[in-house]
Write a protein that holds these residues in place. Structure first.
Motif, PDB file in Angstrom:
ATOM      1  N   TRP A 112      -0.162 120.108 -25.649  1.00  0.00           N
ATOM      2  CA  TRP A 112      -0.823 119.780 -24.384  1.00  0.00           C
ATOM      3  C   TRP A 112      -0.827 118.280 -24.153  1.00  0.00           C
ATOM      4  N   ARG A 113      -0.799 117.501 -25.228  1.00  0.00           N
ATOM      5  CA  ARG A 113      -0.761 116.048 -25.090  1.00  0.00           C
ATOM      6  C   ARG A 113       0.581 115.599 -24.514  1.00  0.00           C
ATOM      7  N   VAL A 114       1.644 116.281 -24.897  1.00  0.00           N
ATOM      8  CA  VAL A 114       2.957 115.978 -24.314  1.00  0.00           C
ATOM      9  C   VAL A 114       2.960 116.331 -22.838  1.00  0.00           C
ATOM     10  N   ASP A 115       2.316 117.441 -22.483  1.00  0.00           N
ATOM     11  CA  ASP A 115       2.235 117.811 -21.067  1.00  0.00           C
ATOM     12  C   ASP A 115       1.467 116.761 -20.271  1.00  0.00           C
ATOM     13  N   VAL A 116       0.404 116.206 -20.867  1.00  0.00           N
ATOM     14  CA  VAL A 116      -0.344 115.136 -20.201  1.00  0.00           C
ATOM     15  C   VAL A 116       0.558 113.917 -20.003  1.00  0.00           C
ATOM     16  N   PHE A 117       1.393 113.627 -20.987  1.00  0.00           N
ATOM     17  CA  PHE A 117       2.341 112.513 -20.855  1.00  0.00           C
ATOM     18  C   PHE A 117       3.311 112.763 -19.703  1.00  0.00           C
ATOM     19  N   PHE A 118       3.834 113.977 -19.590  1.00  0.00           N
ATOM     20  CA  PHE A 118       4.751 114.302 -18.494  1.00  0.00           C
ATOM     21  C   PHE A 118       4.062 114.144 -17.138  1.00  0.00           C
ATOM     22  N   VAL A 119       2.817 114.622 -17.040  1.00  0.00           N
ATOM     23  CA  VAL A 119       2.084 114.512 -15.773  1.00  0.00           C
ATOM     24  C   VAL A 119       1.805 113.049 -15.450  1.00  0.00           C
ATOM     25  N   ALA A 120       1.373 112.266 -16.451  1.00  0.00           N
ATOM     26  CA  ALA A 120       1.092 110.852 -16.217  1.00  0.00           C
ATOM     27  C   ALA A 120       2.351 110.099 -15.809  1.00  0.00           C
ATOM     28  N   LEU A 121       3.493 110.448 -16.398  1.00  0.00           N
ATOM     29  CA  LEU A 121       4.758 109.819 -16.027  1.00  0.00           C
ATOM     30  C   LEU A 121       5.122 110.168 -14.587  1.00  0.00           C
ATOM     31  N   THR A 122       4.945 111.425 -14.204  1.00  0.00           N
ATOM     32  CA  THR A 122       5.247 111.840 -12.828  1.00  0.00           C
ATOM     33  C   THR A 122       4.357 111.118 -11.830  1.00  0.00           C
ATOM     34  N   VAL A 123       3.072 111.016 -12.143  1.00  0.00           N
ATOM     35  CA  VAL A 123       2.148 110.307 -11.256  1.00  0.00           C
ATOM     36  C   VAL A 123       2.565 108.849 -11.103  1.00  0.00           C
ATOM     37  N   GLY A 124       2.936 108.200 -12.198  1.00  0.00           N
ATOM     38  CA  GLY A 124       3.342 106.805 -12.131  1.00  0.00           C
ATOM     39  C   GLY A 124       4.602 106.606 -11.310  1.00  0.00           C
ATOM     40  N   ILE A 125       5.578 107.490 -11.481  1.00  0.00           N
ATOM     41  CA  ILE A 125       6.835 107.362 -10.734  1.00  0.00           C
ATOM     42  C   ILE A 125       6.600 107.580  -9.243  1.00  0.00           C
ATOM     43  N   VAL A 126       5.843 108.639  -8.897  1.00  0.00           N
ATOM     44  CA  VAL A 126       5.571 108.918  -7.485  1.00  0.00           C
ATOM     45  C   VAL A 126       4.767 107.782  -6.864  1.00  0.00           C
ATOM     46  N   TRP A 127       3.760 107.314  -7.566  1.00  0.00           N
ATOM     47  CA  TRP A 127       2.923 106.236  -7.054  1.00  0.00           C
ATOM     48  C   TRP A 127       3.745 104.959  -6.834  1.00  0.00           C
ATOM     49  N   LEU A 128       4.658 104.712  -7.731  1.00  0.00           N
ATOM     50  CA  LEU A 128       5.442 103.484  -7.641  1.00  0.00           C
ATOM     51  C   LEU A 128       6.531 103.567  -6.588  1.00  0.00           C
TER      52      LEU A 128
END
Length: 383
Positions: A112-128
């Motif tokens: 689940w920690r890896v899934d959190v990393f994937f979600v955080a990466l997606t949020v950062g890319i979309v936000w940027l």
């Protein structure tokens, strides 16, 4: 009399409603004729390419989709002598090994920690990258500062936060590929900017150190940098100090990409007219204010294609970390295909086809976004 007739017949006595502009769209056949068959040599080249597509596309479609095996519990489902027909891609193998391809040997209870990393990466890319995203500066700070710290804590673990330690030797698959590529992108861009500015500096020491670093790194292949970082770096450290096995190729990839990024950005800096810098200095801005607010934004805008091209090359080059024993996506495919339970003739090709599709989707997405940004900036410049 002629003048009176002209006024009577040709001068309107009321306003005409505004009409829409004439359509510039052309039909399918005229468009095909103009783009693919405008002259003899182009027509011959078009027919040759169509012939190659005719030769390659049908067998590829049959292998990947028509004759593919989609379900099965072992390699027997992908053997022609068992199935009784010609067998194409063994997608059942990919389905069975998908978790391994994504997480590697990361503990199941902690994935689940890896899934959190994937979600955080997606949020950062979309936000940027989203043009109309709110609080853009906060998005930059999130992606380049907060996100790396969050990823480090979530993936590696922290006992104070109740997260069990997971050594990097258990990481693998898509997780490692995204970690290496993201780390390289996050650190190569700012480091490349500093190197480009250093190469253009009037201070001899800064200039020659930057030139020496850039030319040295660009003069050797990436695999050499990775091997040096993996085997030679520990020899230069004091006794008792070690560097994590995954951190070594991370450092090598970031350093290698930063040298190429520096040359791309230097090209943009050289394209800015000298009057821009002189005008900013005449307003009383310091060197760093002038560079940060006037020069760099214009230079980075000019070299967006080169920056994205470097990112695409970096993303694909992460597959080379498999040579130094890092379990990225390619390494997990190689490890999974030798499983005796999935011994079948097409398993190898299917695993590599899955890896190729993964890299293509990400690289194609970066390329399309870059093209969209270029079109938008071109329209804004014309306006």
């Amino acid at each position: 009399m002629v003048s009176t007739l002209a006024q009577t017949h040709f001068v309107a006595d009321k306003l005409v409603e505004i009409q829409p502009p004439p359509s510039v769209r052309e039909g399918m056949l005229p468009s095909i004729r103009r783009h693919l068959f405008p002259d003899g040599p182009t027509a011959i080249a078009t027919l040759f390419v169509l012939y190659l597509v005719y030769l390659c596309a049908p067998p590829l479609i049959r292998f990947l989709f028509v004759d593919a095996v989609w379900t099965g519990s072992d390699g027997a489902a992908c053997r022609a002598e068992v199935v009784g027909r010609e067998v194409g891609a063994c997608w059942a193998f990919v389905g069975a090994k998908l978790n391994y391809f994504i997480y590697g040997s990361y503990p199941v209870a902690e994935r689940w920690r890896v899934d959190v990393f994937f979600v955080a990466l997606t949020v950062g890319i979309v936000w940027l990258l989203w043009r109309r995203a709110p609080w853009k500066l906060w998005g930059v700070a999130y992606f380049f500062l907060f996100f790396p710290l969050l990823s480090y804590v979530m993936l590696l673990g922290n006992e104070r936060l109740g997260l069990a330690h997971v050594p990097t030797s258990l990481w693998g698959g898509v997780l490692v590929t995204l970690v290496v590529s993201t780390f390289g992108i996050v650190f190569s861009l700012p480091l490349g900017v500093l190197l480009a500015l250093g190469r253009r500096s009037e201070l001899p020491l800064v200039k020659y150190l930057s030139v020496g670093f850039i030319e040295t790194i660009r003069g050797v292949p990436l695999i050499t940098v990775l091997i040096m970082a993996n085997t030679m770096l520990p020899l230069f450290l004091p006794q008792g100090i070690t560097v994590d096995r995954l951190a070594r190729p991370l450092l090598g990839v970031a350093i290698f990409a930063s040298a190429y990024m520096a040359e791309v950005i230097r090209g943009g800096l050289q394209a800015i007219p000298k009057g821009q810098f002189e005008g900013a200095m005449s307003l009383g801005l310091s060197y760093w204010q002038c560079t940060s607010f006037i020069i760099l934004p214009q230079a980075l805008r000019l070299v967006i294609p080169g920056i994205v091209n470097t990112f695409i090359g970096l993303f694909k080059d992460t597959s080379l970390v498999a040579i130094v024993g890092i379990f990225d996506l390619i390494k997990t495919v190689e490890a999974a295909r030798i499983d005796p339970a999935w011994a079948a003739p097409t398993v190898n090709y299917t695993g590599y086809a899955f890896a190729a599709a993964f890299y293509f989707v990400f690289c194609w997405g970066m390329s399309k976004y870059s093209a969209g940004v270029e079109r938008r900036l071109s329209v804004e410049k014309q306006r």
